[in-house]
Every structure is written in C-alpha cells, then in structure tokens.
Design an enzyme around this catalytic site. Structure first.
Site, PDB file in Angstrom:
ATOM      1  N   ASP A 205      -5.087  -6.045   5.578  1.00 29.43           N
ATOM      2  CA  ASP A 205      -3.997  -6.629   4.795  1.00 29.43           C
ATOM      3  C   ASP A 205      -3.824  -8.120   5.055  1.00 29.43           C
ATOM      4  OD1 ASP A 205      -3.207  -4.179   3.613  1.00 29.43           O
ATOM      5  OD2 ASP A 205      -2.148  -3.617   5.438  1.00 29.43           O
TER       6      ASP A 205
ATOM      7  N   ASP B  44       0.867  -1.166   0.000  1.00 30.00           N
ATOM      8  CA  ASP B  44       0.000   0.000   0.000  1.00 30.00           C
ATOM      9  C   ASP B  44       0.909   1.222   0.000  1.00 30.00           C
ATOM     10  OD1 ASP B  44      -2.053   1.769   0.168  1.00 30.00           O
ATOM     11  OD2 ASP B  44      -2.966   0.921   1.968  1.00 30.00           O
TER      12      ASP B  44
ATOM     13  N   ASN C 252      32.442 -37.831 -10.005  1.00 27.49           N
ATOM     14  CA  ASN C 252      33.088 -38.965  -9.344  1.00 27.49           C
ATOM     15  C   ASN C 252      32.342 -40.260  -9.601  1.00 27.49           C
ATOM     16  OD1 ASN C 252      35.081 -37.343  -8.280  1.00 27.49           O
ATOM     17  ND2 ASN C 252      34.021 -37.010  -6.338  1.00 27.49           N
TER      18      ASN C 252
ATOM     19  N   ASP D   3      32.038 -33.956   2.895  1.00 30.55           N
ATOM     20  CA  ASP D   3      30.897 -33.409   3.633  1.00 30.55           C
ATOM     21  C   ASP D   3      31.363 -32.428   4.704  1.00 30.55           C
ATOM     22  OD1 ASP D   3      29.089 -34.820   2.152  1.00 30.55           O
ATOM     23  OD2 ASP D   3      28.877 -36.455   3.598  1.00 30.55           O
TER      24      ASP D   3
ATOM     25  N   ASN E  15      33.721 -39.469   0.974  1.00 28.76           N
ATOM     26  CA  ASN E  15      32.487 -38.693   1.014  1.00 28.76           C
ATOM     27  C   ASN E  15      32.341 -37.955   2.345  1.00 28.76           C
ATOM     28  OD1 ASN E  15      30.279 -38.092  -0.687  1.00 28.76           O
ATOM     29  ND2 ASN E  15      28.914 -39.248   0.667  1.00 28.76           N
TER      30      ASN E  15
END
Length: 938
Positions: A661, A382, A725, A754, A750
């Site tokens: 609103d 508004d 990979n 990570d 892995n």
C-alpha cells in the site's frame, strides 16, 4: 542463505564513522567503496579505492567494534551518548530563535515587516512601532503554538514509534538476545534483523540474507524492489556503479518488501546517505490545505501591495497631499492583513489533533492533514480487514476435477505452518491462519493422509506482491534425502509454475473463474519433490510443480462496515475499493454492503487492472470518477488510480496497512493506516488509527471538518470586515479635509480585532459544516468577502453621516479627535457584530450558543466604547463623544445587524442548501452526537 564468521569489520559507503572504540575510522570513497583503517585490537587493514574492492563483512564488523552477536548493552548506551539519537536532521527539535525567524517567512508577516520598514524610512515612527509590534506579537504567538504543536505531535508519535529488532548482550559471556528498541536508540555497530514491512532504520551492511528485496525509490527513484544479498568479498564489477547498486548495502529510507536478513549498522542520524540527500521518503507536493490558503493569501497580498500607491495617488490628485499620507496608506494596507492567520491555523489544527487523539485514539502526524481529512470526498481502501473481517473462513478444498479433497487443505496447511514459523513476518497472514484453523478441524482418518505437524521445515520463500506465491520447503518423514516444495498463492501464478499443458491450464483457470464469480477467494496449491540439498532455495526453484487443487475461502463482512459506509455517504465521502482480489469476490462483498456505483459501467461494475493498463491518464480520470470497485490491483495500479482521482479535482484519502500500500499512501492527499500496520506504512501515513475501522475514519473526518470550519469562518469574517473598513477608510479619506483615522489608531484597532480573533480557534462550527467536505476555494471566498465587505463599508459610511450630524458644532482639533473616536468605536462594534452574526450555516440555537466567540466579541465591543474615554485614547488622539452620537450609532448598528442577517440568509439559501433546510431538531441531534464523541466540549 549466507552468513559471516563471529568477528570482522567494515563500514558503509559514503560515510566517516567513529564508534568511540580505540581506533575505528572509515574514510569514504563513494564511487569505489570505502577504505578501512585501524580496527580495534586488530591489524591495520586497507582496501584501496582504486582497486575496485571494498571492505569485507568481517572487516566491517571489526572496524565498528562489533560482531554477529551484537554489542553489549553498556557499550550501546555509551555510543548513544557520543553519537546522539538516530534522528534525521529534519526531525530534531527546532531552537526558539530559529523558530521565531522561520515565522517571518510567512507571506503576510513578510509584507507587514516591509511596510513597517517603509514607515521607518519616512520617519513615521509611531506607525512603524505599531506595525513591528504586530509582527512581533504574531511571530511570538505562532512560535509558541508551533512549539506546543510539535511537542504534542512528538508525544503522539511516541505512541506509534517505529521500532527495530536489535541483537545485544548483557555481558561479554552472556548469549545474545533479540529485543525491540526505538529506532532513535540505534547506534553504529548494532546488529539488527530485517523482515517484510520493516523500514531500514539506518545505513547497514548485510551479514545474512534470505530472499531479501527492498524498495529504495526514496534514494534512486526506481519503483521496482531491488534484490539484496550478502557478498563476503565485494564484486569488482559493481565498483563503478555506486554504493546504491551494491547488493550488500541497504540504506535508511528503504523498506523491506520480502525476505529477511541480519545486518550491522554503519551510520545513523545525520551521517546516513538519506540525510545527505536532505529529504524524507515520499514527499508530496502542496497539500489541499496549502494550495487553498496560498491561493487566498497571494490574492490578498497583491491587493495589499497595490493599496499604498493608490492611496497616495488619489490623495495627491484630489487633496494635494504628498508623502505625509504614506503612514495612513501603510496603515490601510495593514488593515487588510489577516495577521493572525498562521496563529489561528496552527492553534486550531493542534487542538483538533490533540482532541482526536484523546477521544478516538487517532493520531495526526502532519497537522495540515487534519484539514485535508475534512476536505476528503473520496476514500480509497482495500476491502480486507476494513469492509470484511481480518480472518477469512475456509469454505472447502477441491482437486483439479472440482471434487472435495481434504489433502489439498492439509498440504496448504503445511505451507502455512512453516511460512509462519520461518518467514519472520511482521504479522501472521490472515489466509495462513484461516487455513491452519480449518486443517485442525480436519483430523487425518487414515495413515496415508497428510499431517502438517509431521513435517520438518527447511526453508521458506515468503509471499510478495510481485511473485504472488509463497513456498515452504519441508522434509517428509517417509522420504529420506528428499525435500518437498509446497507452493500456494494466486491461481494464475501457481499454474505458471506447474507442469501442465495449455489446455489443462485453460480448463483449471476456467474452473477457478467460475468459483471466483460466486464471490469465493481461491488459493491454489502445488508441490514437487526434489533431492535434498544444503544450498539456499530461490524463486527459480518454483518450477515444474504438480498442481494439487484449490482452497476456497469466503470473506465475512465486518459488522460495522455497512453502517459506517452509510454514514460516510451522508457526509459526502465516496468510497472506492482497490483490491488485489478477483472481481467476483470484490463485487460480492460490496453488493452485500450496499456499495454500488452511481453510474453503471458493466455487468459487474468492477474495473480490472487489465483494463486500467489499457487506459491513458485522461481516460483513467473519467473511469475512476464513475467506478466503485477496482480488482486485481497491484501497488502501482492503486497509486495510479488514486493519482487519477486527485487529477480529477478530488481530495483523496487512502487507507492501507501493508508494504504493497506504500505507493498509494504517498499518492493520496491523506495517507491513513491502523496502528498495527507494518512500520513502513505507519511511517508513510499522515494519520494513524487506533484500529482498522471505518468508524474511526468517520471520527477523524468530523474532527477535520471542525478544524477546517473554524479556519474558514475566521477567514470569511476577518477578510470581509477588513475589506469593508478599508473601502470606507479610502472613501472617507478622499471626502474629508483630514484623515478619517490616524495611522496609530488604525493599527491599534487592528491589534484589538486580532486579539479577539483568537477565539475562532475555540469555536464550535455549525452542524451543517459536518455534512459535507470542507474546501477553501479562493474564488468563493473572494465573492463572499466582496459582498459582505461592501455591506460593512455601507455601515461605516452611514456612521460618517451620523458623525457629521452629531459633531456639526465641533470644529478644529476637537472635532477631528471626536471624529476619530467615533469611527474607532463604530469600527470595533461592527466587527464584534460581524463575529457573532456572520457565523453562517447555523440553526437558531447554534447562533445563540456563542461560547468563547461571544465572550471575545463582548470584550471587543467594550474596548471600542471605553478606550476613547481613557488616557490611552487621549494619547492616541481621541476624545469623548456626545451622548447623541451613541443614540444615533445604536440605530445604525441595528440597521446593519438587520441587513447582515438578511444577506446571510440569502447567501445560505443560494450557497448552503443544507443549512437552509436545517431544522432545529436536526441541529440538536447533531450536537448530541458530537457531545458523545467530544465530551470535553470545544
């Protein structure tokens, strides 16, 4: 207005309440009304459900051990200790075990857990242990981050905590006093005040009411406000319609739209009807962030689930291997999994939200909303208080013949004065304050002129978005036995209540239209004299009024609005103005601020609510895309326009602060409100600003893009590296007479990657990321990770040749161990290179400033080189490598880095034109601006 005596008792429909008094029990009969038994200190009272009647207000108060003067403070504290806080079950703290178990529901974690169980079933204990360790670490990290994020969010919510006005006494002889208390501290038996904009904080029984209407769509689905009134004796005709239809009851999850009232709380927390419905008001569907991540996740999960059977079939066909390759196939599938995704997402968003609150005073109540802020490309708002100052200025007052008339202004001031004093509004209306300020400067010059302070207020009918008028009833000092109704509001609405013929009405409307087209805001004023009476006044009394004239007001653009709009435009955020004002008023303000549509729609480029009503949903999507200003919008129009923009593919934000609103706040991807908004708006919003300012929204958008940019970078780099990979591993597995890496080695590799990936949560994204909305598109991601994944696979396969050359004299188990060590080292080194070089969209200086990411990549590379040389490496089946291998590997890595850089630049030229044109100076300037906004760094 009606009221109840000083004592009485009862309880709410559908609940059993024990207040801790000697005996205060209410047994629910939801369809027919409750039955009350054993009031403290009183006779046993019963209201049989079959009779169709329920407890009176007097019985309600007595059963709760309360009265109209409220509870004693000491009694309220004791009840709070017995009943617990007035907190819905969904907001209560989640215990650690439940939080950990909930982490297992993540799709990637669930798939990993299944793969670990499959490995255990075929006695691949090493693989199973490493996979389960990955699952455990991921869940622990995610639980810890969610706990920290919840704790931070709870602390931030305290800054904008919803409060309620409660009536309590310090002692039995002390007079009652009103004070604001947190909603969480309310208890059954508390007497509270209800005003426009308030959330109904618990299930309550009305004791007094004055024009009270509430929205209870969260419970019933009906969008129109429902009138509530006091019934001393329940209406038997309503007994079969359920408690939600009974006018004397209001329920948690409702919000007050107009009027005021006094009520006693009968149920709190998990005992409310709202808690029984197991939902929160205004639940949206999946957010833009949820939709994006889910799309990417399920695509990867499908590929992961296909990988093990493909590996098994290929090895069986080409190498004659059977189930002995299952652990390797499982390990390869695990290699595709971005296990850290939930942890990275939670950490990144939580850090971004905390930093935004610390530096800009902006509070993010729902963490995914921070990402959605970064993706917002259309902001709806508004104009009042955002594009213009909160206080309009009176430009003049005229009668029905367009002649200046100070009395019109003074009668408007009479209405404004008593509306402010009697309506119990949550905040003073800006129009009323402007009228009063102007009236103070207009001192009466003759005895016959109106003096607002000479009148005595009797009653008030506050403004609401449906009626679009407000009426004050006053007693005039010169007319005994007469009440004067003074009504002001929208021109059409006031004229509908005046005794004027059609021609006069059309003439006055034409006059108002001519004034409004010049950009003036108009308030019509009318009055009527009626015989004095003691009864309550209702909207039905607003009839047969005498039209007095028009008060003209003009809006003053906010000083920061033009600059903020320009900045948002540069960020790629379009602004749509949704206002209830006249089209001319809206057009004038927007023109002054340079806010124009890209496509011309008509003479004024303003779409009115009347046009919106004639459009189908599909047509409205096209119009909403092109238009910039929508005028004369009701709350339903605003919500429909926002929904149309979302249907058109936009990520929308809506800035609002009032009861009207609320539908649009729920309809938007991100609901935004200032801290001084009404309670119901603050509760519905996802983001709360320190103040209603577009500059604060720009800061919030930047914070969202920083967080989204880090998440997107993590996904691109992790998935492309993992895919490369996996492709190389599958290819080598089919070419070699032995497995290229043992399952345990794949999983340890892995795990190392990570751990390094956690640095993405602390990275500073590229300056180019801040220039446009950040959207995670699954198709674009798949294209990116496929291209760069193939490049990574090529580097891995080149390493295969290097290993063959360096180890051509080795044989047997020593050759296999060396091969495993060589590929393990190369994989971690290439992943470290990818982390540094694949941060796309950056200037040269930004790439050099790696921060935590460079440290993590260096650590990953060090582990890759050193681990095969340690006893742990030997335990994993790896051995030392000859020096020739490291020399050849350096050459491969150099070529890979050159190819990766060239591919990244080509990608940026095609997909990130802003990044391709970014110059060093511009990047430095952007970082300087970020430094001012974020002095503590990333």
């Amino acid at each position: 207005m009606s009221s109840v005596p000083e004592s009485g008792s009862a309880a709410g429909p559908g609940h059993r309440i024990d207040t801790g008094a000697p005996s205060a029990t209410v047994t629910p009969f939801p369809s027919a009304g409750p039955s009350v038994t054993a009031a403290p200190g009183g006779d046993r009272t019963s209201a049989a459900p079959a009779s169709g009647t329920g407890p009176t207000a007097l019985q309600t108060l007595r059963a709760l051990g309360s009265g109209p003067r409220g509870l004693l403070e000491a009694e309220a504290e004791a009840r709070l200790g017995r009943t617990g806080g007035n907190v819905p079950p969904a907001r209560r703290p989640v215990p650690w075990p439940r939080r950990f178990a909930r982490s297992l529901r993540d799709p990637f974690t669930s798939v990993l857990l299944c793969l670990g169980l499959v490995s255990a079933l075929v006695s691949a204990w090493g693989t199973a242990c490493v996979i389960l360790a990955l699952v455990g670490v991921s869940c622990l990290l995610r639980s810890a981050e969610e706990h920290r994020a919840d704790r931070s969010s709870a602390a931030l919510r305290e800054l904008v905590a919803t409060t309620a006005t409660v009536v309590r006494r310090v002692s039995a002889d002390a007079p009652p006093h009103e004070r604001e208390v947190p909603v969480d501290d309310l208890v059954p038996g508390d007497v509270i005040r209800l005003r426009p904009g308030d959330l109904v904080p618990a299930d309550v029984r009305l004791l007094r009411g004055d024009g009270l209407t509430v929205h209870q769509s969260a419970l019933t689905g009906e969008s129109a406000p429902v009138a509530k009134r006091v019934l001393d004796v329940p209406d038997p005709a309503l007994s079969g319609s359920g408690p939600l239809a009974q006018p004397e009851w209001c329920f948690q999850g409702s919000s007050v739209t107009s009027g005021s009232g006094t009520a006693v709380i009968v149920a709190t927390g998990g005992e409310t009807r709202f808690a029984a419905h197991d939902g929160r008001s205004g639940h949206r569907g999946a957010s833009a962030f949820d939709r994006s991540v889910q799309g990417i996740s399920w695509t990867l999960i499908r590929f992961m689930l296909l990988t093990p059977p493909l590996v098994l079939m290929a090895n069986a066909a080409l190498r004659g291997r059977g189930l002995e390759t299952l652990p390797f196939a499982v390990a390869v599938a695990v290699g595709l999994t971005p296990e850290m995704l939930p942890v990275i997402v939670t950490t990144t968003l939580a850090r971004g939200a905390a930093r935004l609150a610390r530096t800009s005073g902006v509070i993010v109540k729902r963490l995914p909303a921070l990402h959605d802020l970064g993706a917002v490309d259309v902001l709806c708002l508004d104009k009042t208080g955002t594009l213009t100052e909160d206080r309009p200025v009176v430009a003049g007052a005229t009668d029905g013949t367009d002649r200046s008339d100070p009395d019109v202004l003074r009668w408007a001031a009479v209405s404004a004065l008593w509306t402010l004093q009697l309506a119990e509004l949550p905040a003073a209306d800006a129009l009323d304050e402007a009228v009063l300020d102007a009236a103070e400067e207009c001192v009466p010059r003759t005895p016959g002129e109106v003096d607002p302070e000479a009148y005595e207020g009797v009653a008030v009918l506050p403004f609401d978005p449906v009626r679009r008028v407000a009426t004050a009833v006053v007693r005039r000092p010169d007319l005994l036995g007469v009440h004067t109704l003074v009504t002001k509001g929208a021109v059409e609405a006031v004229l509908d209540r005046c005794a004027v013929d059609r021609d006069e009405r059309d003439r006055l409307l034409a006059l108002a239209d001519r004034k409004a087209e010049t950009g003036l805001r108009l308030v019509a004023v009318a009055r009527a004299d009626r015989p004095a009476r003691a009864g309550a006044y209702t909207p039905a009394d607003e009839r047969g009024l005498t039209f007095l004239g028009l008060v003209e007001l003009r809006d003053v653009p906010a000083p920061s609005a033009a600059g903020a709009l320009e900045v948002l435009a540069r960020r790629g955020v379009g602004v749509k103005v949704l206002t209830g004002d006249h089209p001319g008023t809206a057009a004038r303000v927007c023109a002054e601020l340079g806010l124009r549509p890209e496509v011309r729609l008509g003479p004024d480029d303003v779409v009115t609510a009347e046009l919106v009503d004639t459009l189908s949903d599909t047509e409205l999507v096209r119009v909403a895309e092109r238009a910039t200003v929508f005028a004369r919008c009701t709350p339903e129009h605003k919500a429909r326009i926002v929904s149309a923009l979302r249907s058109g593919g936009h990520t929308t934000g809506f800035l609002g602060d009032g009861v009207n609103d609320l539908p649009a706040l729920h309809a938007a991807d991100v609901g935004i409100c200032p801290r001084n908004a009404v309670d119901v708006a603050r509760e519905a919003a996802d983001v709360v600003l320190a103040e209603k300012d577009l500059t604060a929204i720009d800061h919030a958008v930047l914070a969202g893009r920083r967080s989204s940019g880090n998440i997107a970078t993590y996904l691109r780099i992790t998935l492309s590296s993992n895919l490369g990979n996996v492709i190389a591993m599958l290819t080598a597995g089919l070419m070699l007479p032995f497995l290229p890496m043992l399952p345990a080695q794949v999983l340890v590799q892995n795990l190392c990657f990570d751990a390094a990936q956690l640095a993405f949560a602390f990275d500073r994204p590229a300056a180019s990321v801040l220039r446009r909305p950040t959207v995670l598109r699954p198709r674009d991601f798949l294209r990116f990770i496929t291209g760069f994944g193939l490049l990574n696979a090529a580097a891995d396969l080149a390493t295969f040749g290097v290993l063959a050359l360096a180890l051509h004299h080795a044989s047997g188990d020593s050759g296999e161990a060396a091969f495993h060590a060589g590929w393990f080292t190369e994989n971690l080194l290439t992943q470290a290179l990818v982390m540094i070089l694949l941060r796309t969209g950056r200037t040269a200086a930004e790439r050099r400033a790696g921060g935590p990411l460079r440290t993590a990549a260096a650590g990953l590379a060090a582990v890759g080189v050193a681990l095969p040389l340690t006893p742990l490496g030997q335990l994993l089946g790896m051995s030392a490598l000859p020096p020739l291998y490291y020399m050849l590997l350096g050459s491969v890595l150099g070529l890979y880095a050159a190819g990766l850089t060239a591919a990244r630049r080509r990608y940026e030229r095609r997909h990130l034109p802003d990044a391709g044109r970014a110059e060093e100076g511009e990047g430095e300037a952007e970082r300087a601006r970020e430094g001012k906004e974020d002095p503590v760094g990333p």
